[in-house]
Design an enzyme around this catalytic site. Structure first.
Site, PDB file in Angstrom:
ATOM      1  N   GLY A  40     -30.762  21.998   5.743  1.00 18.74           N
ATOM      2  CA  GLY A  40     -31.533  20.958   5.033  1.00 18.74           C
ATOM      3  C   GLY A  40     -30.546  20.058   4.565  1.00 18.74           C
ATOM      4  O   GLY A  40     -29.515  20.503   3.914  1.00 18.74           O
ATOM      5  N   SER A 284     -45.254   5.130  -6.189  1.00 18.32           N
ATOM      6  CA  SER A 284     -44.797   5.962  -7.236  1.00 18.32           C
ATOM      7  C   SER A 284     -45.537   6.107  -8.561  1.00 18.32           C
ATOM      8  O   SER A 284     -46.365   4.997  -9.199  1.00 18.32           O
ATOM      9  CB  SER A 284     -43.339   5.068  -7.603  1.00 18.32           C
ATOM     10  OG  SER A 284     -42.847   5.498  -8.790  1.00 18.32           O
ATOM     11  N   ARG A 337     -49.466  14.703 -13.691  1.00 16.58           N
ATOM     12  CA  ARG A 337     -50.180  14.308 -12.410  1.00 16.58           C
ATOM     13  C   ARG A 337     -51.308  15.221 -12.289  1.00 16.58           C
ATOM     14  O   ARG A 337     -52.249  14.649 -11.706  1.00 16.58           O
ATOM     15  CB  ARG A 337     -49.134  14.750 -11.394  1.00 16.58           C
ATOM     16  CG  ARG A 337     -47.807  13.423 -11.389  1.00 16.58           C
ATOM     17  CD  ARG A 337     -46.874  13.957 -10.197  1.00 16.58           C
ATOM     18  NE  ARG A 337     -45.698  12.948 -10.372  1.00 16.58           N
ATOM     19  CZ  ARG A 337     -44.893  12.986  -9.848  1.00 16.58           C
ATOM     20  NH1 ARG A 337     -44.386  13.936  -8.778  1.00 16.58           N
ATOM     21  NH2 ARG A 337     -43.856  11.968  -9.289  1.00 16.58           N
ATOM     22  N   GLU A 453     -36.445  22.054  -3.585  1.00 16.82           N
ATOM     23  CA  GLU A 453     -38.052  22.083  -3.533  1.00 16.82           C
ATOM     24  C   GLU A 453     -38.642  23.392  -2.492  1.00 16.82           C
ATOM     25  O   GLU A 453     -39.300  24.012  -2.801  1.00 16.82           O
ATOM     26  CB  GLU A 453     -38.717  20.841  -2.883  1.00 16.82           C
ATOM     27  CG  GLU A 453     -40.191  20.945  -3.120  1.00 16.82           C
ATOM     28  CD  GLU A 453     -41.098  19.720  -2.317  1.00 16.82           C
ATOM     29  OE1 GLU A 453     -42.147  19.739  -2.311  1.00 16.82           O
ATOM     30  OE2 GLU A 453     -40.088  18.868  -1.945  1.00 16.82           O
ATOM     31  N   ARG A 463     -45.147  19.885 -11.499  1.00 10.66           N
ATOM     32  CA  ARG A 463     -43.918  19.157 -11.589  1.00 10.66           C
ATOM     33  C   ARG A 463     -44.077  17.774 -12.400  1.00 10.66           C
ATOM     34  O   ARG A 463     -45.034  17.017 -11.837  1.00 10.66           O
ATOM     35  CB  ARG A 463     -43.118  18.914 -10.319  1.00 10.66           C
ATOM     36  CG  ARG A 463     -42.260  18.234 -10.622  1.00 10.66           C
ATOM     37  CD  ARG A 463     -41.188  17.872  -9.333  1.00 10.66           C
ATOM     38  NE  ARG A 463     -41.954  17.250  -8.255  1.00 10.66           N
ATOM     39  CZ  ARG A 463     -41.993  15.802  -8.359  1.00 10.66           C
ATOM     40  NH1 ARG A 463     -41.248  15.241  -9.317  1.00 10.66           N
ATOM     41  NH2 ARG A 463     -42.591  15.238  -7.427  1.00 10.66           N
ATOM     42  N   LEU A 469     -36.091  14.987  -8.193  1.00  9.56           N
ATOM     43  CA  LEU A 469     -34.694  14.536  -7.962  1.00  9.56           C
ATOM     44  C   LEU A 469     -33.537  15.291  -8.769  1.00  9.56           C
ATOM     45  O   LEU A 469     -32.530  15.451  -8.544  1.00  9.56           O
ATOM     46  CB  LEU A 469     -34.472  13.073  -7.955  1.00  9.56           C
ATOM     47  CG  LEU A 469     -35.250  12.165  -7.144  1.00  9.56           C
ATOM     48  CD1 LEU A 469     -35.029  10.807  -7.544  1.00  9.56           C
ATOM     49  CD2 LEU A 469     -35.122  12.611  -5.748  1.00  9.56           C
TER      50      LEU A 469
END
Length: 666
Positions: A40, A284, A337, A453, A463, A469
């Site tokens: 990755g 976003s 969220r 992740e 999160r 990031l």
């Protein structure tokens, strides 16, 4: 069985310092003898590969894309958190630590989160030195904006392209090491198995996606940085190629899989428009910094909008329900969220949805445009009562901050979001669960590490925005390069790891047998048929809200789909050539196992916390109701042949610096 996370002693602020002071480092001259495989090359993998190579290790990097710069990290939009306190609004390392633990609904490991907060400030300096074009204020200082779950401005950003710019920084660092010969880059390769020799991870089996060739690659340690598993839902904001295969393969080799049910539903996505879609588009979270979320306050207005008889701009302010501001006056549109997502679902379920399917709410920038326009008119000594002028000036400010996001929305929806409110709805986004790792980021397989992740370590059950990031770069630039040295120190005299061993031979044979079975089963249905069926079950019964009955049904239905998959999947072409359908089928096979474990994990956790919301466990106000007495632990599952037989291991979470209280953003 209790898990040992190997956290050093001392106060919360001393743990990482104590670790670094006592770490068993590898002599620089000996690093030339040590090989590391990195699977990755997104932000976590790319930064890790570049840093490890810079330190002198020989790195073999693998990605299934045609270039590392196509990793899904490029899709991250809004920003990256760091406790710099540039705005002078009271931010600090401890505040970032506390708000991250609280945002994760008290289901994260304290020591890991504090370490993340500590190194966050270094990340910004590192990226600025690489030339990442962060937004700046008029005086030249780096700018910040707010994100959900916090009342301070700590998010550094580059318009709506932050992930892309950070990835280019890591990619540039990688390219330098590729040029030096310290990184061997293997593009268009997919890891299909982990090779364990004498109890240690010593390499991988990979398939060349262009030629179909099965290859053996050896190393002294293997690092998995392959991202999350949101595509188990079929429709998600993830790139369509994003998958769980690398993490799942190490799980089947002995790495415990932790908290798979902790999956994030992002509140700010373009709504589903029909069965034709193969993915969803993220808008976003930074848009919630200036945009206001609302639905009509009257059911008849919502119905008129759905029927096309009324436009949102025709609804006066008094007839709008800014439901997040109403329910959570302290945080308003900046609640985390999981809370914003469930609130949108509740309003739409009650009949207030605003698109044709009734599954959308509005994100409106009219107030922000007016506010910015008035400010600009005053600064330029123009007439602030001229509405057309104010709108023009305010639109320019919003375009400078979010322009590419607005452009993307307009291209997809064919509506101008500057003059008409955006329509948004929650969608599957990030996964907080992943492979279990200790404080060193090592899995339960010695020599196999997991970062970014793909591990579970830093976010708990939810999160916060702009923390993905932060974690990816923290792990890659500042944590793994320390911790992996502790494991590798005894290996400096081991010599090169041979691929001509029974373990490599058997692993390669297993991969070939699986491919052969899929190619020759004579089925009649394409791989996507099974992925869509799985995704519908996951969204309907293991999505934003779950209950015991649905989770039991999901487990049984997923097991049945998996059985049908191996009998009925049809893969055209050949195995020894470029065959994207074969690559897709191999990934879906892993999703069909993960999906069942996902539901099993959600069923065993009789509480609601963060992204895991059980309908049976909620407060009178409809908020998540935790059970700290019985479930304050990490659920790490051991593979035992099939998901239904997975064995649970617990890592008890100890809270010494944060008091366990019911999470409130009111």
């Amino acid at each position: 069985m209790a898990l040992d996370s190997k956290i050093p002693g001392g106060s919360i602020s001393d743990k990482w310092t104590n670790y670094k002071n006592h770490i068993n480092l590898v002599n620089p001259a000996n690093k030339r003898n040590l090989d590391i495989i990195v699977v990755g090359t997104g932000l976590a993998g790319g930064s890790a590969a570049a840093t490890l190579a810079e330190l002198g290790y020989n790195v073999k990097a693998f990605c299934f894309q045609d270039s590392p710069r196509r990793a899904h990290s490029i899709a991250a939009q809004g920003g990256i958190n760091a406790a710099k306190n540039y705005q002078g609004d009271g931010d600090s390392t401890f505040r970032l630590f506390y708000e991250t633990v609280k945002g994760g609904d008290y289901r994260a490991r304290e020591a890991n989160v504090h370490r993340l907060a500590e190194v966050s400030t270094n990340i910004i300096d590192q990226c600025v030195a690489q030339g990442v074009p962060f937004a700046r204020e008029y005086g030249g200082l780096l700018d910040n904006r707010s994100f959900g779950g916090t009342l301070v401005s700590r998010t550094f950003y580059a318009k709506g392209q932050t992930g892309q710019q950070l990835l280019l920084g890591a990619y540039s660092a990688m390219n330098r090491q590729i040029g030096r010969g310290k990184i061997q880059m293997h593009n268009r390769h997919e890891m299909l198995d982990l090779v364990i020799v004498n109890g240690k991870a010593r390499g991988i089996i990979a398939r060349n996606l262009v030629t179909g060739e099965i290859e053996r690659h050896s190393a002294h340690a293997v690092v998995i940085a392959s991202g999350g598993y949101g595509n188990v839902f079929f429709l998600s904001t993830n790139a369509m190629g994003s998958n769980v295969t690398a993490a799942w393969k190490i799980h089947k080799r002995g790495a415990y899989f932790a908290n798979p049910c902790y999956t994030q539903i992002h509140p700010t996505c373009i709504p589903v428009s029909g069965d034709h879609q193969a993915k969803l588009t993220l808008m976003s979270e930074s848009l919630r910094n200036d945009g206001r979320i609302w639905v009509p306050a009257k059911l008849e207005d919502a119905k008129a909008i759905r029927d096309g008889k009324l436009k949102p701009t025709q609804i006066v302010e008094a007839d709008r329900d800014y439901y997040l501001e109403r329910r959570y006056p302290a945080f308003g549109n900046l609640v985390p969220r999981d809370i914003a997502s469930r609130a949108a679902k509740e309003r739409c379920d009650a009949g207030f949805g605003v698109n044709k399917t009734g599954e959308a709410v509005y994100l409106d920038f009219a107030a922000a445009i007016e506010r910015y326009g008035v400010d600009q008119a005053r600064l330029k000594h123009l007439d602030e009562n001229d509405k057309a002028l104010v709108t023009k000036l305010g639109t320019e400010v919003v375009a400078n901050k979010y322009g590419n996001l607005f452009q993307m929305y307009e291209k997809i929806v064919d509506e101008n979001p500057y003059s008409t409110p955006m329509m948004i709805y929650p969608a599957v986004h990030y996964t907080m669960g992943g492979t279990w790792v200790d404080y060193n980021l090592q899995t339960t397989i010695p020599g196999c590490f997991s970062i970014g992740e793909s591990n579970f370590s830093d976010h708990g059950a939810n999160r916060l925005g702009a923390s993905a990031l932060m974690q990816g770069l923290a792990d890659g630039y500042f944590v793994l390069p320390y911790t992996i040295g502790d494991y590798l120190a005894p290996d400096i005299k081991t010599g090169a790891i041979s691929t001509d061993s029974p373990e490599f031979e058997q692993a390669e044979k297993n991969v070939k047998l699986q491919i052969e079975a899929l190619m020759n089963n004579g089925g009649s249905k394409p791989a996507d048929y099974f992925h869509k069926k799985l995704g519908k079950i996951m969204w309907d019964k293991v999505g934003m809200a779950r209950n015991a009955e649905g989770l039991i049904e999901a487990q049984n239905e997923i097991a049945a789909i998996r059985e049908e998959f191996y009998k009925e999947v049809r893969i055209p072409g050949t195995a020894d050539s470029f065959n994207p359908e074969l690559a897709k089928a191999l990934r879906i096979a892993d999703f069909l196992e993960l999906g069942e474990l996902f539901a099993k994990d959600a069923l065993h956790r009789n509480e609601s916390c963060g992204g895991h919301f059980r309908e049976e466990y909620q407060t009178a106000e409809g908020e998540a109701q935790r059970d700290d007495e019985n479930f304050a632990y990490v659920a790490a599952w051991e593979y035992k042949g099939k998901p239904s037989d997975a064995v649970l291991h617990k890592e008890e979470l100890k809270f010494e610096n944060v008091k366990l209280v019911q999470r409130s953003y009111k």
